[in-house]
Design a protein around this motif. Structure first.
Motif, PDB file in Angstrom:
ATOM      1  N   CYS A  17       8.605  -3.844  -7.979  1.00  0.00           N
ATOM      2  CA  CYS A  17       7.454  -4.442  -8.665  1.00  0.00           C
ATOM      3  C   CYS A  17       7.817  -4.885 -10.079  1.00  0.00           C
ATOM      4  CB  CYS A  17       6.295  -3.440  -8.698  1.00  0.00           C
ATOM      5  SG  CYS A  17       5.577  -3.137  -7.074  1.00  0.00           S
TER       6      CYS A  17
ATOM      7  N   CYS B 162       8.446  -3.592  -3.622  1.00  0.00           N
ATOM      8  CA  CYS B 162       7.183  -4.291  -3.853  1.00  0.00           C
ATOM      9  C   CYS B 162       6.685  -4.832  -2.505  1.00  0.00           C
ATOM     10  CB  CYS B 162       7.389  -5.445  -4.838  1.00  0.00           C
ATOM     11  SG  CYS B 162       5.886  -6.388  -5.186  1.00  0.00           S
ATOM     12  N   SER B 163       5.371  -4.945  -2.369  1.00  0.00           N
ATOM     13  CA  SER B 163       4.822  -5.401  -1.079  1.00  0.00           C
ATOM     14  C   SER B 163       4.773  -6.931  -0.964  1.00  0.00           C
ATOM     15  CB  SER B 163       3.417  -4.826  -0.882  1.00  0.00           C
ATOM     16  OG  SER B 163       2.530  -5.362  -1.861  1.00  0.00           O
TER      17      SER B 163
ATOM     18  N   TRP C 235       2.618  -0.077  -7.292  1.00  0.00           N
ATOM     19  CA  TRP C 235       1.758  -1.006  -6.553  1.00  0.00           C
ATOM     20  C   TRP C 235       0.403  -1.162  -7.240  1.00  0.00           C
ATOM     21  CZ3 TRP C 235       2.125  -0.370  -0.457  1.00  0.00           C
ATOM     22  CH2 TRP C 235       3.432  -0.673  -0.059  1.00  0.00           C
TER      23      TRP C 235
ATOM     24  N   CYS D 250       0.760  -3.754 -10.094  1.00  0.00           N
ATOM     25  CA  CYS D 250       1.621  -4.930  -9.880  1.00  0.00           C
ATOM     26  C   CYS D 250       0.788  -6.163  -9.507  1.00  0.00           C
ATOM     27  CB  CYS D 250       2.623  -4.606  -8.780  1.00  0.00           C
ATOM     28  SG  CYS D 250       3.586  -6.007  -8.216  1.00  0.00           S
TER      29      CYS D 250
ATOM     30  N   ASN E  14       1.828  -8.931  -8.141  1.00  0.00           N
ATOM     31  CA  ASN E  14       2.205  -9.429  -6.811  1.00  0.00           C
ATOM     32  C   ASN E  14       1.545  -8.601  -5.703  1.00  0.00           C
ATOM     33  OD1 ASN E  14       3.861 -11.580  -7.673  1.00  0.00           O
ATOM     34  ND2 ASN E  14       5.502 -10.129  -8.149  1.00  0.00           N
ATOM     35  N   CYS E  15       1.507  -7.280  -5.887  1.00  0.00           N
ATOM     36  CA  CYS E  15       0.834  -6.424  -4.906  1.00  0.00           C
ATOM     37  C   CYS E  15      -0.665  -6.720  -4.858  1.00  0.00           C
ATOM     38  CB  CYS E  15       1.081  -4.946  -5.219  1.00  0.00           C
ATOM     39  SG  CYS E  15       2.783  -4.414  -4.887  1.00  0.00           S
TER      40      CYS E  15
END
Ligand code: ACM
Ligand code: ZN
Length: 241
Positions: free
Chosen positions: A26, A45-46, A82, A85, A87-88
């Motif tokens: 992340c 990171c997801s 997460w 983050c 992006n998450c």
């Protein structure tokens, strides 16, 4: 016939991969390989880029291992990063996910779908039950006791029982006076009392049991062998009978 089931751990226990490819985390900053065991906040990171990377890795794994099953880990993955983050957050918003457990389910599900499309079956640690929505064809390894295994079997999943209370052979078996300390104790009797098919569960869904000999605190081969026996014989008898 012996089959090796490879475990590609995700989204946690991934510090070696993150050390080589910081952009998979992340924070996207370099972190060294920790070297020793630990449960670390920095996990995969997801975001879609990480999922794609893992699919590429799994492409190679699937070619290397003839095993029917691929183990995808899922254990001990703190959601600290997460939660913060961007992006998450984007993945959560896009897929209407309410919390980080659902995000982990979504993450695992993408890997699950991919491996299923490659003709493989998936197995993961009992944390993969959290967040719900686990595909029925996914098998579960119950390590935090047998609770997760019972829940999984009741939900119709295949289960391998490997409770730390009975078959974690890296845990101390004797008195701390005569052997190096390792977290907790599992006596020979605990191993011998191991019953992979608890009362009330559908026995047809219990694939079997597994003993684990993690070596994060076993620093010599002599110590490792000392921990293995005689409890391994007790587990063998449990499972044969
Ligand atoms: C485990 O012992 N973290 C599966
Ligand atoms: Zn992230």
């Amino acid at each position: 016939n012996i089959t090796v089931v490879p475990e590609i751990e995700l989204p946690g226990h991934a510090r070696a991969a993150i050390a080589a490819y910081p952009e998979l985390s992340c924070n996207e900053t370099f972190l060294p390989v920790p070297g020793l065991w630990g449960v670390f906040d920095d996990i995969f990171c997801s975001k879609p880029e990480t999922v794609q990377f893992l699919k590429n890795v799994l492409d190679e794994v699937v070619e290397l291992f003839p095993s029917e099953y691929i183990h995808i880990g899922g254990d001990e993955a703190p959601k600290t990063r997460w939660e913060k983050c961007v992006n998450c957050r984007k993945v959560m918003a896009k897929n209407h996910l309410e919390n980080e457990h659902q995000l982990q389910s979504h993450f695992i599900q993408q890997i699950d779908d991919y491996l299923t499309s490659k003709g493989k079956k998936i197995i993961g640690w009992d944390e993969i039950l959290e967040g719900g929505g686990l595909p029925k064809n996914t098998a579960v390894m119950s390590w935090r006791g047998i609770k997760g295994g019972i829940q999984a079997a009741n939900d119709g999943h295949q289960v391998v029982m490997t409770p730390n209370s009975n078959v974690y052979l890296d845990l101390m078996q004797g008195d701390g006076i005569i052997e190096p300390p390792v977290y907790e104790t599992v006596r020979l009797k605990n191993s011998y009392d191991f019953n992979p098919v608890p009362e009330g569960v559908n026995a047809a869904l219990i694939k079997g049991g597994q003993a684990n000999l993690w070596s994060e605190q076993l620093f010599t081969y002599r110590h490792l062998q000392y921990m293995l026996y005689p409890r391994a014989w007790a587990v063998a008898e449990d499972l044969w009978s």
